[in-house]
Write a protein that holds these residues in place. Structure first.
Motif, PDB file in Angstrom:
ATOM      1  N   LYS A 152       1.017  -4.910  13.071  1.00  0.00           N
ATOM      2  CA  LYS A 152      -0.101  -5.187  11.899  1.00  0.00           C
ATOM      3  C   LYS A 152       0.051  -4.650  10.514  1.00  0.00           C
ATOM      4  O   LYS A 152      -0.014  -5.222   9.578  1.00  0.00           O
ATOM      5  CB  LYS A 152      -1.366  -4.729  12.416  1.00  0.00           C
ATOM      6  CG  LYS A 152      -1.778  -5.361  13.723  1.00  0.00           C
ATOM      7  CD  LYS A 152      -2.716  -6.660  13.304  1.00  0.00           C
ATOM      8  CE  LYS A 152      -3.163  -7.267  14.442  1.00  0.00           C
ATOM      9  NZ  LYS A 152      -4.326  -8.402  14.083  1.00  0.00           N
ATOM     10  N   VAL A 153       0.726  -3.209  10.620  1.00  0.00           N
ATOM     11  CA  VAL A 153       1.262  -2.711   9.295  1.00  0.00           C
ATOM     12  C   VAL A 153       2.285  -3.689   8.793  1.00  0.00           C
ATOM     13  O   VAL A 153       2.409  -3.823   7.377  1.00  0.00           O
ATOM     14  CB  VAL A 153       1.370  -1.447   9.317  1.00  0.00           C
ATOM     15  CG1 VAL A 153       1.841  -0.751   8.356  1.00  0.00           C
ATOM     16  CG2 VAL A 153       0.420  -0.631   9.990  1.00  0.00           C
ATOM     17  N   VAL A 154       3.248  -3.912   9.515  1.00  0.00           N
ATOM     18  CA  VAL A 154       4.327  -4.643   8.964  1.00  0.00           C
ATOM     19  C   VAL A 154       3.779  -6.039   8.452  1.00  0.00           C
ATOM     20  O   VAL A 154       4.335  -6.541   7.615  1.00  0.00           O
ATOM     21  CB  VAL A 154       5.510  -4.866  10.029  1.00  0.00           C
ATOM     22  CG1 VAL A 154       6.450  -5.930   9.679  1.00  0.00           C
ATOM     23  CG2 VAL A 154       6.168  -3.593  10.423  1.00  0.00           C
ATOM     24  N   LYS A 155       3.121  -6.778   9.214  1.00  0.00           N
ATOM     25  CA  LYS A 155       2.603  -8.122   8.789  1.00  0.00           C
ATOM     26  C   LYS A 155       1.987  -7.885   7.427  1.00  0.00           C
ATOM     27  O   LYS A 155       1.937  -8.615   6.445  1.00  0.00           O
ATOM     28  CB  LYS A 155       1.687  -8.471   9.998  1.00  0.00           C
ATOM     29  CG  LYS A 155       1.122 -10.020   9.708  1.00  0.00           C
ATOM     30  CD  LYS A 155       0.522 -10.653  10.616  1.00  0.00           C
ATOM     31  CE  LYS A 155       1.296 -11.224  11.834  1.00  0.00           C
ATOM     32  NZ  LYS A 155       0.396 -12.036  12.790  1.00  0.00           N
ATOM     33  N   LEU A 156       1.030  -6.981   7.441  1.00  0.00           N
ATOM     34  CA  LEU A 156       0.257  -6.764   5.894  1.00  0.00           C
ATOM     35  C   LEU A 156       1.371  -6.459   4.845  1.00  0.00           C
ATOM     36  O   LEU A 156       1.229  -6.794   3.980  1.00  0.00           O
ATOM     37  CB  LEU A 156      -0.801  -5.275   6.407  1.00  0.00           C
ATOM     38  CG  LEU A 156      -1.565  -4.878   5.318  1.00  0.00           C
ATOM     39  CD1 LEU A 156      -2.751  -6.051   4.868  1.00  0.00           C
ATOM     40  CD2 LEU A 156      -2.400  -3.768   5.583  1.00  0.00           C
ATOM     41  N   CYS A 157       2.122  -5.402   5.151  1.00  0.00           N
ATOM     42  CA  CYS A 157       2.968  -5.009   4.114  1.00  0.00           C
ATOM     43  C   CYS A 157       3.986  -6.269   3.607  1.00  0.00           C
ATOM     44  O   CYS A 157       4.320  -6.151   2.479  1.00  0.00           O
ATOM     45  CB  CYS A 157       3.843  -3.675   4.464  1.00  0.00           C
ATOM     46  SG  CYS A 157       2.836  -2.345   4.373  1.00  0.00           S
TER      47      CYS A 157
ATOM     48  N   LYS B  83       3.085  -9.136   3.055  1.00  0.00           N
ATOM     49  CA  LYS B  83       2.324  -9.877   2.085  1.00  0.00           C
ATOM     50  C   LYS B  83       2.817  -9.282   0.619  1.00  0.00           C
ATOM     51  O   LYS B  83       2.433 -10.140  -0.284  1.00  0.00           O
ATOM     52  CB  LYS B  83       0.759  -9.671   2.170  1.00  0.00           C
ATOM     53  CG  LYS B  83       0.205 -10.508   3.626  1.00  0.00           C
ATOM     54  CD  LYS B  83       0.411 -11.739   3.587  1.00  0.00           C
ATOM     55  CE  LYS B  83      -0.288 -12.247   4.932  1.00  0.00           C
ATOM     56  NZ  LYS B  83      -0.322 -13.728   5.079  1.00  0.00           N
ATOM     57  N   ARG B  84       3.153  -8.006   0.585  1.00  0.00           N
ATOM     58  CA  ARG B  84       3.649  -7.689  -0.632  1.00  0.00           C
ATOM     59  C   ARG B  84       2.584  -7.365  -2.053  1.00  0.00           C
ATOM     60  O   ARG B  84       2.895  -6.942  -3.029  1.00  0.00           O
ATOM     61  CB  ARG B  84       4.733  -8.616  -1.164  1.00  0.00           C
ATOM     62  CG  ARG B  84       5.893  -8.760  -0.495  1.00  0.00           C
ATOM     63  CD  ARG B  84       6.690  -7.507  -0.791  1.00  0.00           C
ATOM     64  NE  ARG B  84       7.972  -7.839   0.154  1.00  0.00           N
ATOM     65  CZ  ARG B  84       8.770  -6.901   0.698  1.00  0.00           C
ATOM     66  NH1 ARG B  84       8.573  -5.550   0.620  1.00  0.00           N
ATOM     67  NH2 ARG B  84       9.757  -7.275   1.368  1.00  0.00           N
ATOM     68  N   LEU B  85       1.303  -7.749  -1.672  1.00  0.00           N
ATOM     69  CA  LEU B  85       0.446  -7.447  -2.848  1.00  0.00           C
ATOM     70  C   LEU B  85      -0.773  -6.491  -2.125  1.00  0.00           C
ATOM     71  O   LEU B  85      -1.421  -6.894  -1.403  1.00  0.00           O
ATOM     72  CB  LEU B  85      -0.119  -8.866  -2.976  1.00  0.00           C
ATOM     73  CG  LEU B  85      -1.115  -8.944  -4.076  1.00  0.00           C
ATOM     74  CD1 LEU B  85      -0.621  -8.595  -5.492  1.00  0.00           C
ATOM     75  CD2 LEU B  85      -2.024 -10.089  -4.372  1.00  0.00           C
ATOM     76  N   ASN B  86      -0.388  -5.266  -2.827  1.00  0.00           N
ATOM     77  CA  ASN B  86      -1.346  -4.311  -2.349  1.00  0.00           C
ATOM     78  C   ASN B  86      -2.112  -4.227  -0.930  1.00  0.00           C
ATOM     79  O   ASN B  86      -3.266  -4.776  -0.922  1.00  0.00           O
ATOM     80  CB  ASN B  86      -2.766  -4.350  -3.521  1.00  0.00           C
ATOM     81  CG  ASN B  86      -2.363  -3.972  -4.895  1.00  0.00           C
ATOM     82  OD1 ASN B  86      -1.449  -3.255  -5.165  1.00  0.00           O
ATOM     83  ND2 ASN B  86      -2.796  -4.724  -5.798  1.00  0.00           N
ATOM     84  N   PRO B  87      -1.253  -3.879   0.084  1.00  0.00           N
ATOM     85  CA  PRO B  87      -1.993  -3.708   1.393  1.00  0.00           C
ATOM     86  C   PRO B  87      -3.024  -2.836   1.398  1.00  0.00           C
ATOM     87  O   PRO B  87      -2.556  -1.533   1.101  1.00  0.00           O
ATOM     88  CB  PRO B  87      -0.725  -3.580   2.192  1.00  0.00           C
ATOM     89  CG  PRO B  87       0.262  -2.950   1.304  1.00  0.00           C
ATOM     90  CD  PRO B  87       0.091  -3.615  -0.227  1.00  0.00           C
TER      91      PRO B  87
ATOM     92  N   TYR C  43     -10.457   3.883   4.320  1.00  0.00           N
ATOM     93  CA  TYR C  43      -9.321   3.373   3.761  1.00  0.00           C
ATOM     94  C   TYR C  43      -8.089   3.811   3.144  1.00  0.00           C
ATOM     95  O   TYR C  43      -8.302   4.910   2.272  1.00  0.00           O
ATOM     96  CB  TYR C  43      -9.936   1.988   3.101  1.00  0.00           C
ATOM     97  CG  TYR C  43     -10.332   1.998   1.803  1.00  0.00           C
ATOM     98  CD1 TYR C  43      -9.400   1.962   0.557  1.00  0.00           C
ATOM     99  CD2 TYR C  43     -11.373   2.678   1.407  1.00  0.00           C
ATOM    100  CE1 TYR C  43      -9.591   2.317  -0.529  1.00  0.00           C
ATOM    101  CE2 TYR C  43     -11.815   2.902  -0.003  1.00  0.00           C
ATOM    102  CZ  TYR C  43     -10.942   2.670  -0.859  1.00  0.00           C
ATOM    103  OH  TYR C  43     -11.338   2.930  -2.159  1.00  0.00           O
ATOM    104  N   GLY C  44      -7.106   3.113   3.216  1.00  0.00           N
ATOM    105  CA  GLY C  44      -5.918   3.732   2.513  1.00  0.00           C
ATOM    106  C   GLY C  44      -4.807   2.565   2.503  1.00  0.00           C
ATOM    107  O   GLY C  44      -4.832   1.537   3.161  1.00  0.00           O
ATOM    108  N   LYS C  45      -3.705   2.762   1.419  1.00  0.00           N
ATOM    109  CA  LYS C  45      -2.752   1.769   1.238  1.00  0.00           C
ATOM    110  C   LYS C  45      -1.567   2.410   2.333  1.00  0.00           C
ATOM    111  O   LYS C  45      -1.250   3.673   2.070  1.00  0.00           O
ATOM    112  CB  LYS C  45      -2.158   1.841  -0.394  1.00  0.00           C
ATOM    113  CG  LYS C  45      -3.592   1.251  -1.057  1.00  0.00           C
ATOM    114  CD  LYS C  45      -2.879   1.161  -2.370  1.00  0.00           C
ATOM    115  CE  LYS C  45      -3.905   0.356  -3.244  1.00  0.00           C
ATOM    116  NZ  LYS C  45      -3.238   0.339  -4.814  1.00  0.00           N
ATOM    117  N   PRO C  46      -0.910   1.685   2.889  1.00  0.00           N
ATOM    118  CA  PRO C  46       0.253   2.075   3.741  1.00  0.00           C
ATOM    119  C   PRO C  46       1.355   2.660   2.943  1.00  0.00           C
ATOM    120  O   PRO C  46       1.991   3.465   3.381  1.00  0.00           O
ATOM    121  CB  PRO C  46       0.510   0.794   4.403  1.00  0.00           C
ATOM    122  CG  PRO C  46      -0.680  -0.150   4.313  1.00  0.00           C
ATOM    123  CD  PRO C  46      -1.076   0.095   3.228  1.00  0.00           C
ATOM    124  N   THR C  47       1.432   2.053   1.603  1.00  0.00           N
ATOM    125  CA  THR C  47       2.545   2.917   0.707  1.00  0.00           C
ATOM    126  C   THR C  47       2.071   4.413   0.479  1.00  0.00           C
ATOM    127  O   THR C  47       3.031   4.790  -0.169  1.00  0.00           O
ATOM    128  CB  THR C  47       2.649   1.899  -0.588  1.00  0.00           C
ATOM    129  OG1 THR C  47       1.236   1.707  -1.087  1.00  0.00           O
ATOM    130  CG2 THR C  47       2.989   0.643   0.073  1.00  0.00           C
TER     131      THR C  47
END
Length: 154
Positions: free
Chosen positions: A86-91, A93-97, A109-113
């Protein structure tokens, strides 16, 4: 020279869905709380995609979000689990996951980056017909990169 194309039977890539109405309601409550903080809106995506597109108050696409239910209070929610896929699929997308955990009393909440987690095999007790109950998971401990909003401010 003619070549014959051999077609192999396709395995279904669809998986059984185990989400109940209460799970979807919890997810909706979390995304509404998240977007209310900046007068944003959201759009639910396909069941085989990540959960939401997130828009600002002018309708501009600003992020993608995955919402995970966490049947605990915010104070006892750690470590926060999510499937690595899920994290890979979300990231991708390249736009503020953004990952949002919907707890009983609010959201984390948090950003994986901006957050760090531990990767290990995990999940839940396997259910009949479920293909992703045990899989590669990421577990996030409490850290500075997380933000918190209670559903009902005290």
């Amino acid at each position: 020279m003619r070549t014959a194309l051999c077609t192999m039977p396709r395995r279904s890539t669809r998986e059984m869905r185990f989400e109940k109405a209460s799970d979807l309601q919890r997810e909706l409550k979390a995304i509404e709380k998240f977007t209310s903080k900046f007068n944003g809106t959201f759009k639910k995506l396909d069941p085989n995609d990540i959960d939401y597109r997130v828009f600002d108050d002018k309708g501009n696409l600003i992020a993608y979000a995955e919402v995970k239910g966490r049947l605990r209070s915010m104070s006892s929610a750690y470590p926060l689990p999510i499937a690595a896929r899920k994290v890979v699929k979300l990231c991708d997308k390249r736009l503020n996951p953004v990952i949002i955990w919907a707890c009983d009393d609010g959201i984390i909440y948090g950003k994986p980056t901006e957050i760090k987690g531990s990767v290990k095999w995990g999940g839940r007790k396997p259910r009949e017909g479920a293909v992703n109950d045990e899989e590669l998971m990421i577990y996030y401990d409490k850290q500075k990169g997380f933000r918190y909003y209670k559903y009902y401010e005290e």
